[in-house]
Design a protein around this motif. Structure first.
Motif, PDB file in Angstrom:
ATOM      1  N   GLY A  57       7.800  -1.210  -4.570  1.00 58.50           N
ATOM      2  CA  GLY A  57       8.870  -0.983  -3.601  1.00 58.50           C
ATOM      3  C   GLY A  57       8.310  -0.970  -2.199  1.00 58.50           C
ATOM      4  N   PHE A  58       9.183  -1.259  -1.246  1.00 61.60           N
ATOM      5  CA  PHE A  58       8.726  -1.341   0.132  1.00 61.60           C
ATOM      6  C   PHE A  58       8.384   0.033   0.708  1.00 61.60           C
ATOM      7  CE2 PHE A  58      11.214  -5.436   0.077  1.00 61.60           C
ATOM      8  CZ  PHE A  58      10.079  -6.229   0.058  1.00 61.60           C
ATOM      9  N   ALA A  59       8.955   1.093   0.142  1.00 64.70           N
ATOM     10  CA  ALA A  59       8.654   2.422   0.668  1.00 64.70           C
ATOM     11  C   ALA A  59       7.185   2.759   0.445  1.00 64.70           C
ATOM     12  CB  ALA A  59       9.550   3.466  -0.007  1.00 64.70           C
ATOM     13  N   ARG A  66       4.999   0.436   2.581  1.00 71.66           N
ATOM     14  CA  ARG A  66       4.989   0.832   3.984  1.00 71.66           C
ATOM     15  C   ARG A  66       4.122   2.081   4.198  1.00 71.66           C
ATOM     16  NH1 ARG A  66       7.811   1.143   8.825  1.00 71.66           N
ATOM     17  NH2 ARG A  66       7.713   3.228   9.734  1.00 71.66           N
TER      18      ARG A  66
END
Lengths: 312, 312, 312, 312
Positions: free
Chosen positions: D84-86, D89
């Motif tokens: 996931g991008f969370a 990031r």
């Protein structure tokens, strides 16, 4: 309160409410939690595949579990599927401490052989700790991992911590019959079987031996009624209600972000979520899709007054 | 009579009738063909994925096409999907000579990039000959090949022989809207779009711009009526009929040999096939599945008297 | 002469020679067959994956088998992999009648579970007849089907007709050790294990217990020598020869049409094929690739004079 | 120091050293880092696929980056691939703050169409911030995602932050030629191309236009020499050295935990790692595999004295 293999009934998969700007919407989360209590669910699964879990940072996931745990008295199952056992373990230990009853684990889509699948669940249970009850998620359509009944039996018999099967194979009716046969012939201990796959075959899955539903349909009240009616052997009534919902249920059950978009839209229209926003990367409904959903719900409402609220 | 991009209506996918001992059942094939004519279909697709084509020898396939062509006056589409272009070409040329109107080609499940997909259809059309009209089968659930609307447009624009899209992507409603938008903005010529995927979204697909259905539901009469009612803008009636069938339609639409087993069972009960046998390797329905189908059909019959025949 | 589980040595995978215009090149086929006899191979596999079998019509395949059978005195194995058992059966029966010793069957890439794989080979053997010796092709890199040693044992023990394993798993050394262990502990009868995968690990595979090679390297003489030297426990000499070829062998072993293009190019330069043409759809080498191959072969020739012929 | 598209030379993929009990081995990490500086690498990639990153908790990953950053003066690239991008990031921002020069991102294996791949990198770059230089990892063999040269060009041209391509497609030589052609014809700006895939084609990849290597071979000194010799147009010398290593390099390049086990074993024998332990779930070499590696390395040492250290 730990998840046990005797759980039955309806355990909805809850979406994660977001504000349009991407922040977690805590007020909607509380409202949704209270609503689930009111309608009488038997538990809730959060941070599952459709809970947009991969878009949440670890601290956000914990805050959501804490918020639900504070006001929800039934078992809370938390999705902890992760690409590595370190992240899985970290999340599992954290959420159990925050009050979760158990965790749900989906297999990575690279698993192929029977031994790889069985080995994965053994390693996962070791990683999170044998004291953490877990749910097998059996969803070949999403994960491309096919578990035979024998493989499920091996996982169940090797891992005391395995409490439940989230059954969403398709076709899957005969699989339930086979697994219940394993219990009857003594070759497998009992585990709870709650069905997912949007509830698309719930009407017959309960007849085949499923203990209930573990899916995210926007009207969990219907799932509760169908499970109850089937349990009371009121077959025609169960199907009458199920069939009235099926045209919309089928629409909502579309794979990927579109199905979630429909679900969040209806929950918003029902007054449960303040917004139907997904966190980015997101999908949104076209005007035509929204009209189609409105139309389908107006038709459900002819039979099930609970869809009336939708009309306002 | 060649298949053209103006074909509309209902073109059923016909199963291949077998005797219990595995021989092709020619009498049932004739009966089925005549029945399709009687109910007013607009064409027929044979030897498709559910026609058990891979279990047929080349000579058997030809005999089936010849038998259908002898008594069927509408366009006959023949599945010619093959692992190599030699077999595809041989079958395509043979069946066109026997009276087929066009052929259907599914992509091999090893294709990945956009260019690979477009290149495959270019090579296939070259192999079978540019004079042979062909149908793109877009069914990611079965073939693991994902075609964007742009890729479909490239195939259509590169190949004059492409006459039709068998649309069975899921979710797929917005895809139809996008493709029809391409036609309106002039970037793609018109091709017929007939929908498959068991008809699970036929009610809305026709509203989105599909020209009809190209699927194997055991009551093609319903498909015909829904397409007609939608064409006449009688939306509620179209949905009323569709919804009455949906509980069984969903059951029949299960992937793989089980869905086919259901379909053949119902066609047998309807008196169209003498047997519901599949050629080996085959699947058969459990007694419980047959009971479930009987129950579902008895419920359809409350609304659609054509399911009454089933009861006898 | 039937294929038996006692076959050892080197059984090359032969390409299919074509003229630049796409016709089968019968003169080259004869020349290649005679050359294989001269260099002392122990059999030959034709119409395998790299034999461009899917581009051949049934009658062409039969003609090729007949042509090879007429002049080749060792066992001929014929690839009969097909999407359906009807085509597989038809080809298998035809080629056995023409003089083949056995057939090779690769699994369809849709198989997932252990039971599916075992069931597939059971059905295949039933389809072609229990009197037809068959070879399991275990090549996960190409087919995405992963067979554990236990699955291979089940196939061997269930099917008397299984005579050989074409082993091309990667990594695969420990798999050979495990399978030979099964034989020693009495849980599996002996089958021949010949290795493929371009021969990339032949040097150690023979030490681990493989009976030889079943792959298409353009210098089968080297494969023969390495198998012989290993059998004579002349380890350093075996590796010296293998290592001299490895830089080019690695280049030829590239997946897909490029590897085949290299192989055909070298066989053409060696005077065995008249042309390196592939039947369409085809791949061809760039000038830069040809230069790279020439360079690699000139380096092999410093150690192995048989690569000298290449220089002319 | 930010990663730029002008990086050239050899950037090894470093493994993560563990103690046999599973703790990170900081002393070995320091020793490995200093050794890489001494032999003159041009950067290092840590927490990549073979760095066992999924087995590390977030805090451990940060500690490793901090430890390397403290003593390494060249660019540090950190693998931040995540479901996931969370999580992506969070890790990207943290490691950039700790001194990383850029990050490496592999595509999720569920991507299919060209647009999905391009869209994924756009969203990833937005998630981590346009100020964070990133590396595309193009490794179809591992990730089942196939990127055409055109797709890579689209990613490069859409994202200023894209600084480098880790090229490990196979076959892949013509892909490098095509990408360099895009630069020459002005349709794509320059990005660094460093090759992975174990270095199996490094000898020709540098000739085709690659700027160097970004892989984890246990003798990066060889990679450095081959890149340098090719740069000086000393072709024969480059190949002589490469070919001497190829038999072992091929052995180490086996997919999955076995390749890593070989690499760690050799680094341990070279005195760089204290242990060859992998964190669980782990793979370990059999005695026979270790003997094979010892034998191969003794043969390399005949040509490259740096493999002598291994003999003690």
């Amino acid at each position: 309160m730990a998840l046990t293999s005797s759980i039955t009934g309806v355990v909805p998969i809850a979406p994660t409410p977001f504000h349009p700007d991407g922040r977690v919407d805590e007020a909607s989360l509380d409202r949704m939690t209270d609503w689930l209590t009111e309608i009488g669910v038997d538990g809730v699964t959060i941070l599952g595949q459709l809970g947009e879990a991969p878009k949440l940072e670890h601290s956000e996931s914990k805050a959501i579990v804490a918020a639900v745990a504070k006001r929800f008295a039934k078992p809370i199952i938390v999705g902890v599927t992760a690409p590595g056992f370190a992240a899985m373990r970290a999340l599992a230990r954290d959420v159990m401490e925050l009050g979760a009853a158990g965790v749900m684990i989906a297999p990575p889509n690279t698993l192929r052989t029977d031994d790889q699948i069985v080995g994965y669940y053994r390693q996962a249970s070791e990683a999170i700790g044998a004291d953490v009850p877990f749910v097998i998620q059996d969803y070949p359509l999403s994960f491309s991992v096919v578990m035979t009944p024998s493989v499920i039996r091996r996982i169940v018999m090797e891992n005391e911590a395995c409490a439940m099967l989230k059954h969403e194979d398709w076709p899957g009716l005969d699989k339930i019959t086979t697994l219940r046969g394993f219990e009857r012939d003594g070759s497998m201990r009992h585990v709870s079987i709650l069905v997912g796959n949007g509830g698309l075959f719930l009407d017959f899955e309960t007849e085949r031996g499923a203990d209930g539903a573990n899916t995210g349909y926007a009207f969990p009240e219907m799932l509760i009624d169908v499970v109850r009616l089937t349990g009371e052997a009121r077959r025609d009534e169960a199907h009458d209600l199920f069939d009235a919902h099926l045209p919309y249920l089928r629409y909502e059950q579309q794979q990927g972000p579109l199905g979630l978009a429909a679900r969040k839209y209806v929950l918003m229209r029902r007054g449960i979520l303040a917004s139907d926003a997904q966190r980015r990367p997101s999908a949104s409904l076209t005007a035509q899709s929204r009209e189609e959903i409105d139309y389908l719900l107006s038709r459900v409402a002819r039979v099930d007054s609970r869809a009336d609220a939708f009309r306002r």
